[in-house]
Enzyme design. Structure first.
Site, PDB file in Angstrom:
ATOM      1  N   ARG A 104      43.353  64.681   8.585  1.00 26.79           N
ATOM      2  CA  ARG A 104      44.743  64.532   9.278  1.00 26.79           C
ATOM      3  C   ARG A 104      44.806  63.243  10.101  1.00 26.79           C
ATOM      4  NH1 ARG A 104      45.912  69.663  12.846  1.00 26.79           N
ATOM      5  NH2 ARG A 104      44.457  68.604  14.154  1.00 26.79           N
ATOM      6  N   THR A 108      50.564  61.350  12.804  1.00 26.93           N
ATOM      7  CA  THR A 108      51.666  62.513  12.140  1.00 26.93           C
ATOM      8  C   THR A 108      51.056  63.997  11.926  1.00 26.93           C
ATOM      9  OG1 THR A 108      50.783  61.863  10.120  1.00 26.93           O
ATOM     10  CG2 THR A 108      52.333  60.414  11.097  1.00 26.93           C
ATOM     11  N   ASP A 200      36.851  70.269  17.343  1.00 25.72           N
ATOM     12  CA  ASP A 200      36.912  69.560  15.994  1.00 25.72           C
ATOM     13  C   ASP A 200      35.625  69.883  14.976  1.00 25.72           C
ATOM     14  OD1 ASP A 200      36.475  67.645  13.759  1.00 25.72           O
ATOM     15  OD2 ASP A 200      38.132  66.604  14.903  1.00 25.72           O
ATOM     16  N   ASP A 203      33.602  67.192  13.353  1.00 22.57           N
ATOM     17  CA  ASP A 203      32.804  66.464  14.634  1.00 22.57           C
ATOM     18  C   ASP A 203      31.636  67.124  14.932  1.00 22.57           C
ATOM     19  OD1 ASP A 203      34.199  64.109  14.583  1.00 22.57           O
ATOM     20  OD2 ASP A 203      35.370  64.601  16.149  1.00 22.57           O
TER      21      ASP A 203
END
Ligand code: PRP
Ligand code: URA
Length: 209
Positions: A104, A108, A200, A203
């Site tokens: 991603r 945006t 995340d 991560d």
């Protein structure tokens, strides 16, 4: 509209709480992602076709059931989807594994594709697209569009946590795709992260933050 299954099994809900915990480290996080993927896979394969097989037990002959040999492909969305592959392969050891690389864009939040390598006979396979996080839905929608362009017709999406926005978008964009999840969370925050979510996923799996 495809089937939407949010799994409420106690083992999944228990593991999910540990997964969400900010104090859970990468090693345990990876194990839990794999274990939850395995449990979701169990449900997502419920409709695999069977055929009769003759078996001789120590007592007598009988007619049992065996998988009808339908070919399967598992396609993780990189990076975080990789964490679900091992748990899926434990139940589907003969599956081929394709890879689709999307990230991603942080500004945006649109998916950017950087890699796609699928089994050559993907059009003849039942395809399980896996990614733990369904946030805006952009990555899953894009990945499934790419996989359909290469001829796949029978696709299921297996995720762990979804936001209502992402689930809605995916179901609308690909109404033929069944969706299996461990949790439907509350919402997206201003950065399009799932709330309460788990942070995340990439991560946390790979220890990159
Ligand atoms: C995460 C996640 C999904 C995507 C979900 O990947 O693993 O692929 O975000 O968000 P969306 O539904 O809004 O598209 P990310 O883009 O962080 O890439 P990474 O796995 O390489 O870190
Ligand atoms: N990707 C993640 O890894 N987590 C989110 O909450 C949203 C997108």
């Amino acid at each position: 509209m495809g089937k939407i299954v949010v799994m409420d099994h106690p083992l999944i809900q228990h593991k999910l709480s540990i997964l969400r915990d900010v104090n859970t480290g990468s090693k345990e996080f990876r194990s839990l992602i794999s274990e939850i993927a395995n449990l979701i896979c169990y449900e997502a394969t419920r409709d695999l076709p069977l055929e009769d097989v003759e078996v001789e037990t120590p007592i007598c002959k009988m007619t049992g059931k065996t998988l009808a040999g339908k070919k399967v492909a598992i396609v993780p969305i990189l990076r975080a989807g990789l964490g679900m592959v091992e748990g899926m392969l434990a139940l589907l050891p003969s599956a081929k594994v394709g890879h689709i690389g999307l990230y991603r864009d942080p500004e945006t939040v649109q998916p950017v594709e950087y890699y796609c390598k699928l089994p050559l006979d993907i059009e003849h396979r039942d395809v399980f697209v896996v990614d733990p996080m369904l946030a805006t839905g952009g990555s899953a929608i894009d990945a499934i569009t790419q996989i359909k362009k290469r001829g796949a017709k029978h696709i299921k999406f297996l995720g762990i946590i979804a936001a209502p926005e992402g689930l809605d978008a995916l179901a609308k964009a690909h109404p033929d795709v069944d969706i299996f999840l461990a949790s439907l969370d509350e919402k997206l925050n201003d950065h399009c992260y799932i709330v309460p979510g788990l942070g995340d996923a990439g991560d946390r799996i790979f220890g990159t933050k």
